[in-house]
Design a protein around this motif. Structure first.
Motif, PDB file in Angstrom:
ATOM      1  N   ALA A 193       0.932  -1.443  -0.060  1.00 32.49           N
ATOM      2  CA  ALA A 193       0.269  -0.118   0.081  1.00 32.49           C
ATOM      3  C   ALA A 193       0.356   1.290  -0.449  1.00 32.49           C
ATOM      4  O   ALA A 193       0.286   2.115  -1.023  1.00 32.49           O
ATOM      5  CB  ALA A 193      -0.429  -0.148   1.431  1.00 32.49           C
ATOM      6  N   VAL A 194       2.120   1.333   0.622  1.00 32.57           N
ATOM      7  CA  VAL A 194       3.062   2.717   0.558  1.00 32.57           C
ATOM      8  C   VAL A 194       3.878   2.305  -0.417  1.00 32.57           C
ATOM      9  O   VAL A 194       4.618   2.809  -0.600  1.00 32.57           O
ATOM     10  CB  VAL A 194       3.323   2.510   2.398  1.00 32.57           C
ATOM     11  N   GLY A 195       4.159   1.541  -0.609  1.00 27.70           N
ATOM     12  CA  GLY A 195       5.157   1.179  -2.240  1.00 27.70           C
ATOM     13  C   GLY A 195       6.380   0.539  -1.272  1.00 27.70           C
ATOM     14  O   GLY A 195       7.467   1.567  -1.684  1.00 27.70           O
ATOM     15  N   GLY A 196       6.588   0.199  -0.267  1.00 24.61           N
ATOM     16  CA  GLY A 196       7.714  -0.019   0.234  1.00 24.61           C
ATOM     17  C   GLY A 196       8.864  -0.898  -0.032  1.00 24.61           C
ATOM     18  O   GLY A 196       8.198  -2.178  -1.715  1.00 24.61           O
ATOM     19  N   SER A 197       9.993  -2.016   0.331  1.00 21.66           N
ATOM     20  CA  SER A 197      10.445  -2.758   0.714  1.00 21.66           C
ATOM     21  C   SER A 197       9.737  -4.418   0.476  1.00 21.66           C
ATOM     22  O   SER A 197       9.733  -4.214   1.649  1.00 21.66           O
ATOM     23  CB  SER A 197      11.956  -1.916   0.708  1.00 21.66           C
ATOM     24  N   GLN A 198       9.709  -4.388  -0.743  1.00 20.44           N
ATOM     25  CA  GLN A 198       9.112  -5.932  -0.351  1.00 20.44           C
ATOM     26  C   GLN A 198      10.449  -7.055   0.538  1.00 20.44           C
ATOM     27  O   GLN A 198       9.870  -7.910   1.109  1.00 20.44           O
ATOM     28  CB  GLN A 198       9.067  -6.718  -1.618  1.00 20.44           C
ATOM     29  N   GLN A 199      11.274  -6.725   0.001  1.00 16.53           N
ATOM     30  CA  GLN A 199      12.267  -7.445   0.679  1.00 16.53           C
ATOM     31  C   GLN A 199      12.501  -6.630   1.971  1.00 16.53           C
ATOM     32  O   GLN A 199      12.701  -8.486   2.998  1.00 16.53           O
ATOM     33  CB  GLN A 199      13.677  -7.665   0.134  1.00 16.53           C
ATOM     34  N   ALA A 200      12.549  -6.775   2.435  1.00 16.57           N
ATOM     35  CA  ALA A 200      12.385  -5.845   4.384  1.00 16.57           C
ATOM     36  C   ALA A 200      10.993  -5.985   4.632  1.00 16.57           C
ATOM     37  O   ALA A 200      11.188  -7.046   5.633  1.00 16.57           O
ATOM     38  CB  ALA A 200      12.192  -3.699   4.225  1.00 16.57           C
ATOM     39  N   ALA A 201      10.146  -6.256   3.707  1.00 19.54           N
ATOM     40  CA  ALA A 201       8.398  -6.862   4.541  1.00 19.54           C
ATOM     41  C   ALA A 201       8.728  -8.070   4.841  1.00 19.54           C
ATOM     42  O   ALA A 201       7.874  -8.781   5.775  1.00 19.54           O
ATOM     43  CB  ALA A 201       7.583  -6.691   3.120  1.00 19.54           C
ATOM     44  N   LEU A 202       9.387  -9.399   4.098  1.00 20.72           N
ATOM     45  CA  LEU A 202       9.552 -10.546   3.933  1.00 20.72           C
ATOM     46  C   LEU A 202      10.002 -10.617   5.481  1.00 20.72           C
ATOM     47  O   LEU A 202       9.428 -11.785   6.023  1.00 20.72           O
ATOM     48  CB  LEU A 202      10.349 -11.037   2.313  1.00 20.72           C
ATOM     49  N   ARG A 203      11.011 -10.070   5.745  1.00 20.32           N
ATOM     50  CA  ARG A 203      11.232 -10.319   6.843  1.00 20.32           C
ATOM     51  C   ARG A 203      11.341  -9.890   8.145  1.00 20.32           C
ATOM     52  O   ARG A 203      10.822 -10.423   8.816  1.00 20.32           O
ATOM     53  CB  ARG A 203      12.884  -9.148   7.517  1.00 20.32           C
ATOM     54  N   VAL A 204       9.934  -8.762   7.961  1.00 16.93           N
ATOM     55  CA  VAL A 204       9.132  -8.191   8.648  1.00 16.93           C
ATOM     56  C   VAL A 204       7.423  -9.136   8.890  1.00 16.93           C
ATOM     57  O   VAL A 204       7.290  -9.771  10.575  1.00 16.93           O
ATOM     58  CB  VAL A 204       8.398  -7.587   8.266  1.00 16.93           C
ATOM     59  N   ALA A 205       7.459  -9.731   7.836  1.00 21.07           N
ATOM     60  CA  ALA A 205       6.263 -10.852   7.822  1.00 21.07           C
ATOM     61  C   ALA A 205       6.701 -11.934   8.952  1.00 21.07           C
ATOM     62  O   ALA A 205       5.664 -12.652   9.508  1.00 21.07           O
ATOM     63  CB  ALA A 205       6.011 -10.768   6.653  1.00 21.07           C
ATOM     64  N   CYS A 206       7.850 -12.679   8.157  1.00 22.40           N
ATOM     65  CA  CYS A 206       8.267 -13.769   9.080  1.00 22.40           C
ATOM     66  C   CYS A 206       8.518 -13.746  10.923  1.00 22.40           C
ATOM     67  O   CYS A 206       8.734 -14.253  11.635  1.00 22.40           O
ATOM     68  CB  CYS A 206       9.340 -14.399   8.803  1.00 22.40           C
ATOM     69  N   ALA A 207       9.140 -12.206  11.019  1.00 18.65           N
ATOM     70  CA  ALA A 207       9.526 -12.116  12.516  1.00 18.65           C
ATOM     71  C   ALA A 207       7.881 -11.747  13.115  1.00 18.65           C
ATOM     72  O   ALA A 207       7.546 -12.000  14.376  1.00 18.65           O
ATOM     73  CB  ALA A 207       9.837 -10.766  12.257  1.00 18.65           C
ATOM     74  N   VAL A 208       6.862 -11.192  12.485  1.00 19.53           N
ATOM     75  CA  VAL A 208       5.366 -11.222  13.155  1.00 19.53           C
ATOM     76  C   VAL A 208       5.184 -12.373  13.501  1.00 19.53           C
ATOM     77  O   VAL A 208       4.475 -12.680  14.559  1.00 19.53           O
ATOM     78  CB  VAL A 208       5.178 -10.404  12.564  1.00 19.53           C
ATOM     79  N   GLU A 209       5.136 -13.437  12.364  1.00 17.49           N
ATOM     80  CA  GLU A 209       4.446 -14.894  12.188  1.00 17.49           C
ATOM     81  C   GLU A 209       5.289 -15.751  13.580  1.00 17.49           C
ATOM     82  O   GLU A 209       4.929 -15.834  14.083  1.00 17.49           O
ATOM     83  CB  GLU A 209       4.897 -15.686  11.130  1.00 17.49           C
ATOM     84  N   LEU A 210       6.573 -15.406  13.779  1.00 18.80           N
ATOM     85  CA  LEU A 210       7.587 -15.806  14.601  1.00 18.80           C
ATOM     86  C   LEU A 210       7.137 -16.198  16.250  1.00 18.80           C
ATOM     87  O   LEU A 210       6.519 -16.319  16.749  1.00 18.80           O
ATOM     88  CB  LEU A 210       8.890 -15.766  14.409  1.00 18.80           C
ATOM     89  N   ILE A 211       6.573 -14.482  16.501  1.00 19.33           N
ATOM     90  CA  ILE A 211       6.253 -14.137  17.441  1.00 19.33           C
ATOM     91  C   ILE A 211       4.667 -14.534  17.916  1.00 19.33           C
ATOM     92  O   ILE A 211       4.551 -14.920  19.179  1.00 19.33           O
ATOM     93  CB  ILE A 211       6.208 -12.400  17.612  1.00 19.33           C
ATOM     94  N   HIS A 212       3.630 -14.160  16.996  1.00 18.85           N
ATOM     95  CA  HIS A 212       2.614 -15.513  17.024  1.00 18.85           C
ATOM     96  C   HIS A 212       2.930 -17.097  17.150  1.00 18.85           C
ATOM     97  O   HIS A 212       1.837 -17.418  17.862  1.00 18.85           O
ATOM     98  CB  HIS A 212       2.230 -15.214  15.375  1.00 18.85           C
TER      99      HIS A 212
END
Length: 303
Positions: free
Chosen positions: A66-85
């Motif tokens: 939505a904000v046109g951000g870095s997909q490479q960074a977002a992939l790490r963030v996505a995995c980090a959030v899933e690990l906390i969950h």
């Protein structure tokens, strides 16, 4: 005037989830070249891989888009959030907490590996989440790393998920007011879902107005998710849910259904969905189709 095609959420999700699953398999205690000691890696991978809706990673990827951000960074963030969950589920299922034996359609981690190994697996997954947010390469800048770590820590800690869980455990058999119930779930469930949106957005450079609107969107979908969870706990069976159905009522836990009743809870979920859509419109971002479709899916899901 050309009619706009509906967003193909299934196709979009398949692409995003394929990338997330591959990354999780690569990053979560891989058996080679240096396996985790004493079978710990097996418990960690069992807790994370081959199961789950991956809603939080999808929210991360959609917000980044939505904000046109870095997909490479977002992939790490996505995995980090899933690990906390995932870590929270491992600990939540243990005998000292909810004492559940079924999660994601299979035996819970402490049933499969024992309580001590489950405790350590959860601890290790939590630590790994922050490791993923601080890579040695240039994929995430140092300032963004710090901001992401702060957001995730707050969402997972006493001001978020852990604090909400503490309220939940202290509220068994107690009739909570509407305000108290909302406060509990804003922390226990909503904080990490909202953080998924905001951390995905932090992979780009949204305006303050867009950030505020996305924060409101995250709050609405976070609360809506819990309302629907409470509805499904009394309307779906264990096979459909992949976890033990009816356990909230069995444990005499306060829920939106016990407070409001089933019809009012369903209406409330739809009200929150409308709030989420309104917030996306207020963001004035052009590429919010994935976030909009995820909100619809989240509220109208059957499991």
């Amino acid at each position: 005037m050309t009619e706009q095609k509906p967003f193909a959420l299934d196709a979009w999700s398949v692409r995003q989830l394929a990338a997330v699953e591959q990354a999780l398999m690569r990053w979560v205690a891989p058996p080679e070249p240096t396996p985790a000691p004493a079978g710990l890696g097996d418990a960690m991978r069992y807790a994370v891989l081959d199961g789950g809706k991956r809603l939080r990673p999808l929210l991360v990827m959609a917000a980044c888009e939505a904000v046109g951000g870095s997909q490479q960074a977002a992939l790490r963030v996505a995995c980090a959030v899933e690990l906390i969950h995932a870590y929270s589920l491992v600990h939540d299922d243990m005998p000292c907490m909810d004492n559940d034996v079924l999660r994601r359609g299979k035996p819970t981690v402490h049933v499969k590996f024992g309580e001590a190994q489950a405790l350590l697996a959860g601890d290790a997954l939590q630590a790994l989440a922050f490791e993923l947010l601080t890579p040695e390469d240039e994929s995430i800048g140092a300032t963004t790393q710090a901001a992401l770590c702060r957001m995730l820590a707050q969402a997972a800690g006493y001001q978020g998920m852990a604090g909400g869980q503490a309220i939940d455990l202290a509220s068994v058999g107690i009739a909570l007011s509407s305000e108290q119930l909302h406060d509990m779930h804003r922390l226990k469930t909503g904080a990490l879902l909202q953080a998924s949106v905001m951390m995905g957005a932090a992979c780009g450079s949204p305006t303050r107005a867009a950030q505020s609107a996305l924060r409101d969107y995250g709050a609405a979908v976070g609360l809506a998710f819990q309302v629907v969870d409470d509805i499904l706990d009394v309307t779906a069976d264990s096979a459909t849910l992949g976890k033990t159905a009816g356990k909230d009522a069995a444990h005499d836990k306060p829920t939106f259904v016990s407070l409001m009743g089933l019809p009012a809870s369903r209406n409330y979920a739809q009200e929150l969905l409308s709030e989420a859509h309104h917030s996306l419109k207020a963001s004035e971002l052009k590429h919010t189709a994935a976030l909009s479709a995820l909100a619809d899916m989240l509220v109208n899901r059957k499991s």
